[in-house]
Design an enzyme around this catalytic site. Structure first.
Site, PDB file in Angstrom:
ATOM      1  N   ASP A 118       0.851  -1.188   0.000  1.00 45.32           N
ATOM      2  CA  ASP A 118       0.000   0.000   0.000  1.00 45.32           C
ATOM      3  C   ASP A 118       0.890   1.243   0.000  1.00 45.32           C
ATOM      4  O   ASP A 118       1.711   1.426   0.898  1.00 45.32           O
ATOM      5  CB  ASP A 118      -0.882  -0.005   1.252  1.00 45.32           C
ATOM      6  CG  ASP A 118      -2.008   1.018   1.185  1.00 45.32           C
ATOM      7  OD1 ASP A 118      -1.803   2.091   0.573  1.00 45.32           O
ATOM      8  OD2 ASP A 118      -3.086   0.758   1.751  1.00 45.32           O
ATOM      9  N   LYS A 147      -1.231   9.724   0.225  1.00 39.24           N
ATOM     10  CA  LYS A 147      -1.462  11.038   0.821  1.00 39.24           C
ATOM     11  C   LYS A 147      -0.332  11.356   1.805  1.00 39.24           C
ATOM     12  O   LYS A 147       0.062  10.501   2.592  1.00 39.24           O
ATOM     13  CB  LYS A 147      -2.809  11.068   1.535  1.00 39.24           C
ATOM     14  CG  LYS A 147      -4.002  10.961   0.589  1.00 39.24           C
ATOM     15  CD  LYS A 147      -5.312  11.080   1.335  1.00 39.24           C
ATOM     16  CE  LYS A 147      -6.499  10.987   0.374  1.00 39.24           C
ATOM     17  NZ  LYS A 147      -7.798  11.078   1.084  1.00 39.24           N
ATOM     18  N   ASP A 189       4.273   0.343  -8.069  1.00 40.87           N
ATOM     19  CA  ASP A 189       3.865   1.053  -9.276  1.00 40.87           C
ATOM     20  C   ASP A 189       3.572   2.522  -8.974  1.00 40.87           C
ATOM     21  O   ASP A 189       2.944   3.208  -9.772  1.00 40.87           O
ATOM     22  CB  ASP A 189       2.648   0.375  -9.919  1.00 40.87           C
ATOM     23  CG  ASP A 189       1.441   0.338  -9.001  1.00 40.87           C
ATOM     24  OD1 ASP A 189       1.618   0.548  -7.781  1.00 40.87           O
ATOM     25  OD2 ASP A 189       0.323   0.098  -9.487  1.00 40.87           O
TER      26      ASP A 189
END
Length: 233
Positions: A139, A143, A175
């Protein structure tokens, strides 16, 4: 007096650990639920801080953290039957799917765990016991206020370094370019690692890392993928 007592109580509370994941448990399919019931006793490894995992001295062990639904991990285990694979994933649907695939492919060199990888590394994996640790597409917490949740942080890569054998490999892939840059910065500043990139940054995708459906979809949309490999010195 009351304010002083409140301060002392707050100081005595255990510090809340910042997690790199959020348990978003999706709904289990019937097959995944049955796999967790029937196949976990065969291929699953329960977390037990007082019972470390013992690997054989000549055993080549690959640990994957956050294997998702397990597609690439299954493929790698199929392609390298001489190696032992251990996958850690906190989301039960992914664990169930991976268990189903282990049985379907009749793999005997892959086991899975469903627990926080940091605690597994700290309490169940001996130092200098892993040949490779791989973390693919974690993950990105893109932000800025969430960047602290990223799993690739100085303390974590130091923990991995302790668990790797000398010349062991840490392989990362993402990615998200900003996360790739963050990974590179963290590892460049870490002690005891050597970047295996000939250009001092990223490497081409190694042949032994399968391209997942998720990755193919991203490539079709023009998304880049960055691989990093660092070796323990």
């Amino acid at each position: 007096m009351a304010e002083q007592l409140h301060t002392e109580i707050e100081e005595q509370k255990p510090k809340r650990t910042i997690r790199s994941f959020v348990l978003r448990q999706g709904r289990l399919t019937k097959g995944q639920e049955q796999a967790l019931q029937n196949l976990w006793p065969v291929f699953g490894v329960e977390y037990n801080a007082s019972s470390p995992i013992h690997f054989q001295p000549n055993q080549h062990v690959v640990l994957e953290i956050g294997f998702g639904m397990g597609a690439s991990l299954i493929e790698m285990a199929k392609n390298a039957p001489e190696k032992s694979f251990l996958g850690i994933e906190v989301h039960k649907p992914g664990v169930g799917a991976c268990l189903m695939a282990i049985e379907e492919n009749q793999l005997s060199n892959l086991n899975v765990m469903c627990h926080d990888a940091v605690e597994v590394l700290e309490n169940m994996i001996a130092d200098n016991s892993l040949d490779k640790v791989q973390i693919f597409f974690p993950d990105p917490w893109h932000k800025a206020r969430h960047n602290k949740r990223r799993i690739i942080q100085p303390a974590f890569v130091e923990l991995i370094r302790r668990k790797l054998k000398v010349n062991g490999i840490l392989h990362l892939a993402t990615d998200w370019q900003h996360y790739a840059e963050h990974m590179l910065e963290v590892l460049n500043q870490a002690t005891g690692y050597k970047n295996l990139s000939s250009t001092g940054d990223y490497i081409p995708r190694p042949a032994d890392r399968p391209i997942t459906k998720f990755e193919k979809r991203g490539q079709n949309l023009g998304h880049g993928v960055w691989d990093l490999q660092f070796q323990k010195q």
